[in-house]
Enzyme design. Sequence first.
Site, short mmCIF file in Angstrom:
data_model
loop_
_atom_site.label_atom_id
_atom_site.label_comp_id
_atom_site.label_asym_id
_atom_site.label_seq_id
_atom_site.Cartn_x
_atom_site.Cartn_y
_atom_site.Cartn_z
N TYR A 133 -9.75 -10.51 9.44
CA TYR A 133 -10.18 -11.03 8.14
C TYR A 133 -10.37 -12.54 8.17
O TYR A 133 -11.12 -13.10 7.38
CB TYR A 133 -9.17 -10.63 7.06
CG TYR A 133 -9.09 -9.13 6.87
CD1 TYR A 133 -10.14 -8.43 6.28
CD2 TYR A 133 -7.99 -8.41 7.30
CE1 TYR A 133 -10.08 -7.06 6.13
CE2 TYR A 133 -7.92 -7.03 7.15
CZ TYR A 133 -8.97 -6.37 6.55
OH TYR A 133 -8.91 -5.00 6.41
N GLN A 165 0.81 -1.21 0.00
CA GLN A 165 0.00 0.00 0.00
C GLN A 165 0.85 1.26 0.00
O GLN A 165 0.32 2.37 0.02
CB GLN A 165 -0.92 0.00 1.22
CG GLN A 165 -1.91 -1.16 1.23
CD GLN A 165 -2.61 -1.32 2.58
OE1 GLN A 165 -2.33 -0.61 3.54
NE2 GLN A 165 -3.53 -2.27 2.64
N GLU A 206 -15.00 3.76 10.00
CA GLU A 206 -15.60 4.77 10.85
C GLU A 206 -15.20 6.19 10.48
O GLU A 206 -14.16 6.42 9.85
CB GLU A 206 -15.27 4.50 12.32
CG GLU A 206 -13.79 4.51 12.65
CD GLU A 206 -13.51 4.04 14.08
OE1 GLU A 206 -13.99 2.94 14.46
OE2 GLU A 206 -12.82 4.78 14.81
N TYR A 236 -9.11 7.33 20.27
CA TYR A 236 -10.21 6.84 19.44
C TYR A 236 -10.31 5.31 19.44
O TYR A 236 -11.06 4.74 18.66
CB TYR A 236 -10.10 7.44 18.04
CG TYR A 236 -10.46 8.91 18.10
CD1 TYR A 236 -11.76 9.35 17.92
CD2 TYR A 236 -9.50 9.85 18.46
CE1 TYR A 236 -12.11 10.68 18.04
CE2 TYR A 236 -9.83 11.19 18.60
CZ TYR A 236 -11.14 11.60 18.39
OH TYR A 236 -11.47 12.92 18.55
N HIS A 246 -0.90 -0.06 5.84
CA HIS A 246 -1.42 0.92 6.80
C HIS A 246 -0.48 2.11 7.02
O HIS A 246 -0.02 2.38 8.12
CB HIS A 246 -1.72 0.23 8.13
CG HIS A 246 -2.75 -0.85 8.04
ND1 HIS A 246 -3.29 -1.46 9.16
CD2 HIS A 246 -3.37 -1.44 6.98
CE1 HIS A 246 -4.16 -2.37 8.77
NE2 HIS A 246 -4.22 -2.37 7.44
#
Length: 385
Positions: free
Chosen positions: A274, A94, A253, A263, A160
């Site tokens: 997963y 990513q 979210e 959070y 991430h």
Amino acid sequence: MLLRKTLLAAVCAAALLPLTSVYAADGQQFPSEQGSITVTPVAKGLDHPWAVAFLPDRQGFLVTERPGHLRFVSPDGTLSAPLTGVPEVWAKGQGGLLDVVLSPDFKQDRMVYLSYAEGGGKGGTAGTAVGRGRLSADLKSLSDFKVILRQEPKLSTGNHFGSRLAFDRDGYLFVTLGENNDRPTAQDLDKLQGKVVRIFPDGRVPDDNPFVGQEGVRPEIWSYGQRNPQGLALNPWSGTIWENEHGPKGGDEINIIERGKNYGWPLATHGINYSGAAIPEAQGKTVDGAVAPHHVWEKSPGISGMAFYDADRFKPWQHNVFIGALASQELIRLQFDGDKVVHEERLLGGLKARIRDVRQGPDGYLYVLTDEDNGVLYRVGLNQD
């Protein structure tokens, strides 16, 4: 056994096939609750574009491509060669070249801010970095590029990174940083994984950040307990900073980011692994001491870029927010009563493409990017009855 191996080989081969966007024709119409939507390609042939920024005076666009290129797109859709002066990126998984925003004083300083995956960690790991450089008058290069923030330690093996950038009304720069798929680090205040940070445009740390002066705590941190924040935007009506992030399997979210707040990830989540197993650290959907999500999707759309709509061109869209969706391949429109989400509509599913970014343009249209081998920058407008 032979059949299973054959099927597995077929699946693996299919996963390696290029993702090719299904182009919308010029002016193609898509349905919506408020009238038909017109989608027009502005530029094609982009290599996994990640973010778009608008140059002033309708001069065109800057678009990042995840493999490491920053391109100028002219108003007629012509793609430039890759700009020079862009930092080397860690383009794996990513990772790569990610967000782009212009300085609030761009007309005076011509500063362009980039976030990207940067290598150099132990064992070949990477982390998110943010830097800025000056855009040349001929739109062909960045000069004097300087890194102003590095995610330390570097822990990602390809997952991430975050990472979105947004300036608030006071000119502070907010940056979202993913937890590098190392869940517990989101709660560790000596690390920059799983955080939203707040810095000056030159990278200095404001004295009034919530953890300044605390031993063993990174002073850049504004909030923590985030997983993989893929959207960040200034709410133009309230002046607050809103963030959205990927949950695991379920639990995407939206959060309204407040000073010094936790959070919850990975202690609180609406999702599971997963594999179908529970998140090992999770104590429930909410936990004491952590802020519950402002809005949550139990089934993850794979949310990405986020834009509040406050232009005059399309009245029905005013005070709505638009969010790209990667997994469900849609543009999500949310309506509010105050700050409360009261209605959701899924748009542009007919594009059959991963929507990576959405921005409101200076002309009042929405602009979206599709995350594909042959990605497209689209202009999106509403035809009102």
